[in-house]
Design a protein around this motif. Structure first.
Motif, short mmCIF file in Angstrom:
data_model
loop_
_atom_site.label_atom_id
_atom_site.label_comp_id
_atom_site.label_asym_id
_atom_site.label_seq_id
_atom_site.Cartn_x
_atom_site.Cartn_y
_atom_site.Cartn_z
N PRO A 41 -12.02 -11.53 9.63
CA PRO A 41 -11.54 -10.28 9.05
C PRO A 41 -10.07 -10.04 9.40
O PRO A 41 -9.62 -10.40 10.48
CB PRO A 41 -12.44 -9.22 9.70
N ALA A 42 -9.34 -9.45 8.45
CA ALA A 42 -7.91 -9.19 8.66
C ALA A 42 -7.60 -7.76 8.22
O ALA A 42 -8.14 -7.27 7.23
CB ALA A 42 -7.07 -10.19 7.87
N SER A 43 -6.71 -7.13 8.96
CA SER A 43 -6.26 -5.77 8.61
C SER A 43 -5.09 -5.84 7.64
O SER A 43 -4.45 -6.89 7.50
CB SER A 43 -5.84 -5.02 9.87
N VAL A 44 -4.80 -4.72 7.01
CA VAL A 44 -3.68 -4.65 6.08
C VAL A 44 -2.38 -5.03 6.80
O VAL A 44 -1.60 -5.84 6.30
CB VAL A 44 -3.56 -3.25 5.45
N GLY A 45 -2.18 -4.46 7.97
CA GLY A 45 -0.95 -4.73 8.72
C GLY A 45 -0.81 -6.20 9.09
O GLY A 45 0.28 -6.78 8.97
N ALA A 46 -1.90 -6.82 9.53
CA ALA A 46 -1.86 -8.24 9.89
C ALA A 46 -1.53 -9.10 8.67
O ALA A 46 -0.74 -10.04 8.76
CB ALA A 46 -3.19 -8.66 10.51
N SER A 54 5.06 -6.04 1.95
CA SER A 54 4.82 -4.68 2.43
C SER A 54 3.32 -4.37 2.49
O SER A 54 2.53 -4.91 1.73
CB SER A 54 5.51 -3.67 1.51
N ALA A 55 2.98 -3.49 3.41
CA ALA A 55 1.59 -3.06 3.55
C ALA A 55 1.12 -2.37 2.27
O ALA A 55 -0.06 -2.52 1.88
CB ALA A 55 1.44 -2.14 4.75
N SER A 56 2.00 -1.64 1.59
CA SER A 56 1.58 -0.97 0.36
C SER A 56 1.26 -1.99 -0.74
O SER A 56 0.32 -1.78 -1.52
CB SER A 56 2.64 0.02 -0.12
N LEU A 57 1.98 -3.10 -0.79
CA LEU A 57 1.68 -4.14 -1.77
C LEU A 57 0.35 -4.82 -1.43
O LEU A 57 -0.47 -5.09 -2.32
CB LEU A 57 2.81 -5.17 -1.85
N VAL A 58 0.12 -5.08 -0.15
CA VAL A 58 -1.16 -5.65 0.28
C VAL A 58 -2.28 -4.72 -0.14
O VAL A 58 -3.28 -5.15 -0.72
CB VAL A 58 -1.19 -5.91 1.81
N SER A 59 -2.13 -3.42 0.13
CA SER A 59 -3.16 -2.45 -0.21
C SER A 59 -3.44 -2.41 -1.72
O SER A 59 -4.60 -2.31 -2.15
CB SER A 59 -2.76 -1.05 0.26
N HIS A 60 -2.38 -2.49 -2.52
CA HIS A 60 -2.55 -2.52 -3.97
C HIS A 60 -3.41 -3.72 -4.38
O HIS A 60 -4.36 -3.57 -5.17
CB HIS A 60 -1.18 -2.59 -4.65
#
Length: 111
Positions: A41-46, A54-60
């Motif tokens: 498992p990986a977090s958005v930040g990682a 960017s974290a926002s692009l990962v989240s998208h």
């Protein structure tokens, strides 16, 4: 779609869903995100740090991948971790990565 040369029996809606999954995975950034969640498992930040986006692009991208059931979310306290939870997806990606790696070796041997 019965028939198809005795291959898979899949209806039209399933064909569309499968095509959408492949379309999502055809984006290199999304594929890197999926691969980052393959082994653990990986977090958005990682993922943002690892992929240098960017974290926002990962989240998208994660929203799209979760909607297609390619990734699953696991909340741990205030943080959410993402993982490839479906063994079918895990197996297909592992097999395809092996296939690509073997193809590179075959070209070197032939050359």
């Amino acid at each position: 779609m019965a028939g198809m040369g005795g291959g898979l029996r899949i209806n039209e809606d399933e064909v569309v869903e499968l095509a959408e999954m492949f379309r999502l995975m055809s984006d290199p950034t999304r594929l890197k995100i999926i691969l980052a969640c393959l082994d653990e498992p990986a977090s958005v930040g990682a993922m943002a740090d690892r992929l240098q986006i960017s974290a926002s692009l990962v989240s998208h991208h994660l929203r799209l991948l979760r909607a297609a059931r390619l990734l699953q979310a696991d909340r741990r306290g205030r943080q959410v971790f993402y993982v490839v939870g479906d063994p079918h997806i895990r197996s297909m990606l592992t097999d395809m990565a092996d296939h690509v790696a073997e193809g590179g070796e075959a070209e070197i041997e032939a050359g």
